[in-house]
Enzyme design. Structure first.
Site, PDB file in Angstrom:
ATOM      1  N   ASP B  10      -9.515  -1.153   0.067  1.00  0.00           N
ATOM      2  CA  ASP B  10      -8.263  -0.392   0.033  1.00  0.00           C
ATOM      3  C   ASP B  10      -8.403   0.795   0.989  1.00  0.00           C
ATOM      4  OD1 ASP B  10      -5.676   0.394  -1.010  1.00  0.00           O
ATOM      5  OD2 ASP B  10      -6.690   1.984  -2.103  1.00  0.00           O
ATOM      6  N   SER B  11      -7.268   1.398   1.327  1.00  0.00           N
ATOM      7  CA  SER B  11      -7.302   2.598   2.166  1.00  0.00           C
ATOM      8  C   SER B  11      -7.957   3.768   1.419  1.00  0.00           C
ATOM      9  CB  SER B  11      -5.887   2.989   2.584  1.00  0.00           C
ATOM     10  OG  SER B  11      -5.075   3.166   1.444  1.00  0.00           O
ATOM     11  N   TYR B  42      -2.832   4.822   4.780  1.00  0.00           N
ATOM     12  CA  TYR B  42      -2.414   3.922   5.862  1.00  0.00           C
ATOM     13  C   TYR B  42      -0.888   3.832   5.959  1.00  0.00           C
ATOM     14  CZ  TYR B  42      -7.161   1.829   6.141  1.00  0.00           C
ATOM     15  OH  TYR B  42      -8.506   1.597   6.311  1.00  0.00           O
ATOM     16  N   GLY B  43      -0.186   4.173   4.873  1.00  0.00           N
ATOM     17  CA  GLY B  43       1.239   3.849   4.702  1.00  0.00           C
ATOM     18  C   GLY B  43       2.205   4.365   5.749  1.00  0.00           C
ATOM     19  N   CYS B  73      -5.024  -3.294  -0.835  1.00  0.00           N
ATOM     20  CA  CYS B  73      -4.049  -2.345  -0.310  1.00  0.00           C
ATOM     21  C   CYS B  73      -2.785  -3.087   0.119  1.00  0.00           C
ATOM     22  CB  CYS B  73      -4.691  -1.651   0.895  1.00  0.00           C
ATOM     23  SG  CYS B  73      -3.610  -0.569   1.829  1.00  0.00           S
ATOM     24  N   ASN B  74      -1.642  -2.663  -0.405  1.00  0.00           N
ATOM     25  CA  ASN B  74      -0.378  -3.319  -0.051  1.00  0.00           C
ATOM     26  C   ASN B  74      -0.071  -3.198   1.438  1.00  0.00           C
ATOM     27  OD1 ASN B  74       1.527  -4.231  -2.493  1.00  0.00           O
ATOM     28  ND2 ASN B  74       0.188  -2.600  -3.162  1.00  0.00           N
ATOM     29  N   THR B  75      -0.315  -2.017   2.001  1.00  0.00           N
ATOM     30  CA  THR B  75      -0.009  -1.809   3.411  1.00  0.00           C
ATOM     31  C   THR B  75      -0.860  -2.733   4.288  1.00  0.00           C
ATOM     32  OG1 THR B  75       0.553   0.498   2.930  1.00  0.00           O
ATOM     33  CG2 THR B  75       0.140  -0.055   5.219  1.00  0.00           C
ATOM     34  N   GLU B 152      -0.253  11.807  -7.271  1.00  0.00           N
ATOM     35  CA  GLU B 152      -1.477  12.575  -7.016  1.00  0.00           C
ATOM     36  C   GLU B 152      -1.366  14.021  -7.519  1.00  0.00           C
ATOM     37  OE1 GLU B 152      -2.327  11.841  -2.852  1.00  0.00           O
ATOM     38  OE2 GLU B 152      -3.338   9.962  -3.360  1.00  0.00           O
ATOM     39  N   CYS B 184       2.764  -0.825  -4.194  1.00  0.00           N
ATOM     40  CA  CYS B 184       1.819   0.218  -3.773  1.00  0.00           C
ATOM     41  C   CYS B 184       0.936   0.480  -4.982  1.00  0.00           C
ATOM     42  CB  CYS B 184       2.573   1.482  -3.355  1.00  0.00           C
ATOM     43  SG  CYS B 184       1.482   2.873  -2.998  1.00  0.00           S
ATOM     44  N   THR B 185      -0.364   0.567  -4.740  1.00  0.00           N
ATOM     45  CA  THR B 185      -1.308   0.637  -5.866  1.00  0.00           C
ATOM     46  C   THR B 185      -1.115   1.856  -6.762  1.00  0.00           C
ATOM     47  OG1 THR B 185      -2.871   1.635  -4.335  1.00  0.00           O
ATOM     48  CG2 THR B 185      -3.135  -0.704  -4.773  1.00  0.00           C
ATOM     49  N   HIS B 186      -0.465   2.917  -6.247  1.00  0.00           N
ATOM     50  CA  HIS B 186      -0.265   4.113  -7.073  1.00  0.00           C
ATOM     51  C   HIS B 186       0.910   3.967  -8.055  1.00  0.00           C
ATOM     52  CE1 HIS B 186      -2.972   6.189  -4.351  1.00  0.00           C
ATOM     53  NE2 HIS B 186      -2.850   7.302  -5.023  1.00  0.00           N
TER      54      HIS B 186
END
Lengths: 269, 269
Positions: B10-11, B42-43, B73-75, B152, B184-186
């Site tokens: 992942d990023s 990365y987004g 990572c989705n991006t 975050e 998106c992982t968040h």
């Protein structure tokens, strides 16, 4: 007289606010700007990584034969300026000292506020400089990680921005601070909102103009400024797409880029 | 049976949601996680840069002798998955297909919504996969750059978060979407709020569990899973500070890291 360019660097596009002030004040100087757009932002990263990235960029600028290095990024100024000065014989100027001097002047005996990225505020660099330059003055600092994305989402003057300012700056208002250092290159874009939030009772310090003034003073003192009626040339290096950078740069500068924009890749082993 | 570890990247830290699901579903597998925390996020970056970073990480994982690569990572999944598959003979799994399949199943004939980073949404990867897997279904997509910093900043359930959801998802509500892919992982950390926002009328698809299921299927189909009663070991590589990563990782995993965390620096020339 020294025709070599001034090197200016930032983690991304925000440093263009400093670039713009330098350009306005010193029209005949040649300028090289470096934006580390592939690794931006620096504000949430560790001291070690910010120092390494800053040294890599300073090295690169030295290879471009600059006569001086301006660290336009608050985070890099807070965490890497001292290290950079030990690594190069070129003059290196950051954005902290110019901002701090202006804030002290404006605050008189009042409290000084500082807002910036997490890395900038946690470093304590601004707080330490204020105390060193004016012993006894009270300084309060707060990291505001949501403000950069709010600017980038163009949400100035929105209710979201207003609530976010309330969250971050509510305490500063109660304390009655006298001046506020906008210690992140994106924040000047929120100037009107922040000023309204404090009902115009707080002097906002935007380091960009103060830094440009200090650059001019240093060039004159060292007799390395360019005395010429011709306009200096401009060159840009970025680590992500030059097209993406050129588009955003136009918003920051209020005009298109006046020089070539070249992509530089950090080659990994 | 193949004892080599599964490589997951992942990023930054967000991919730990995928790591966790894989760990829960496949307790005896050995896992290597790579988080590119020095260059995160990365987004907002370009296709070229995201592809280059992803290839560098996949190479690194191959050198760690992994048996398969999971792009958590989705991006990176949206922009680099195809390229990675041409560069390695290892199986490579991204988070898009598993999420899209689950969303189609849940939506029936209804409209599918997708939210993610700017790079993910602009790539059109989700939209294209939905249309390819279920011709005729309507898909709407929206980039939500403010949601990651809100998570975050721990602002879940705040008025700021509510207004931000209203801004980004108001149109989806009016349209009456049936399922929403949290690309998106968040975003899963905002699940309750998003669910409330849609008054529980929308199925939220969290790609992490779906991806873990697909990883298991592939291991079984290729007969490379580990059949053992012992727990697999875990190893972490990050490009910024391991201490900083370990602290946030604990929040994502609900437990401390169970393996060593090593800093890897991309050495520049």
């Amino acid at each position: 007289m020294d025709n070599r360019p001034i090197g200016i660097f930032d983690s991304g596009v925000g440093g263009l606010t400093v670039f713009k002030e330098i350009r306005d004040l010193l029209p005949s100087e040649n300028l090289v700007y470096f934006g580390d757009t592939a690794r931006v932002p620096y504000g949430g990263k560790s001291v070690q990584v910010i120092q390494r990235f800053s040294s890599e960029i300073a090295n690169f600028l030295e290879m471009q034969n600059v006569k001086m290095i301006v660290v336009a990024c608050n985070t890099a100024s807070a965490l890497a300026l001292h290290k950079l000065k030990t690594e190069t014989s070129l003059p290196v100027i950051g954005v902290i000292d110019p901002g701090v001097r202006a804030a002290i002047k404006a605050a008189g005996n009042g409290v000084i506020g500082v807002i910036g990225t997490r890395a900038t505020i946690n470093s304590g660099a601004y707080q330490e400089r204020v105390t060193r330059l004016r012993n006894g003055v009270r300084v309060v600092a707060r990291a505001c990680p949501l403000l950069v994305p709010i600017v980038e989402e163009n949400l100035m003057n929105s209710e979201i921005a207003r609530l976010t300012l309330e969250m971050y700056l509510g305490d500063f208002k109660k304390m009655g601070i006298s001046s506020l250092i906008l210690a992140c290159t994106h924040y000047p874009l929120l100037k009107t909102m922040i000023s309204d939030f404090f009902a115009d009772r707080v002097t906002l310090v935007d380091s960009a103009c103060e830094t440009a003034r200090e650059v001019k003073e240093m060039l004159v003192a060292r007799r390395i400024s360019i005395e010429d009626v011709r306009h200096g040339h401009e060159q840009f290096f970025v680590t992500d797409s030059p097209e993406g950078f050129a588009a955003i740069a136009e918003e920051f500068l209020g005009r298109p880029l006046a020089g070539e924009c070249i992509q530089h890749s950090w080659q990994t082993e």
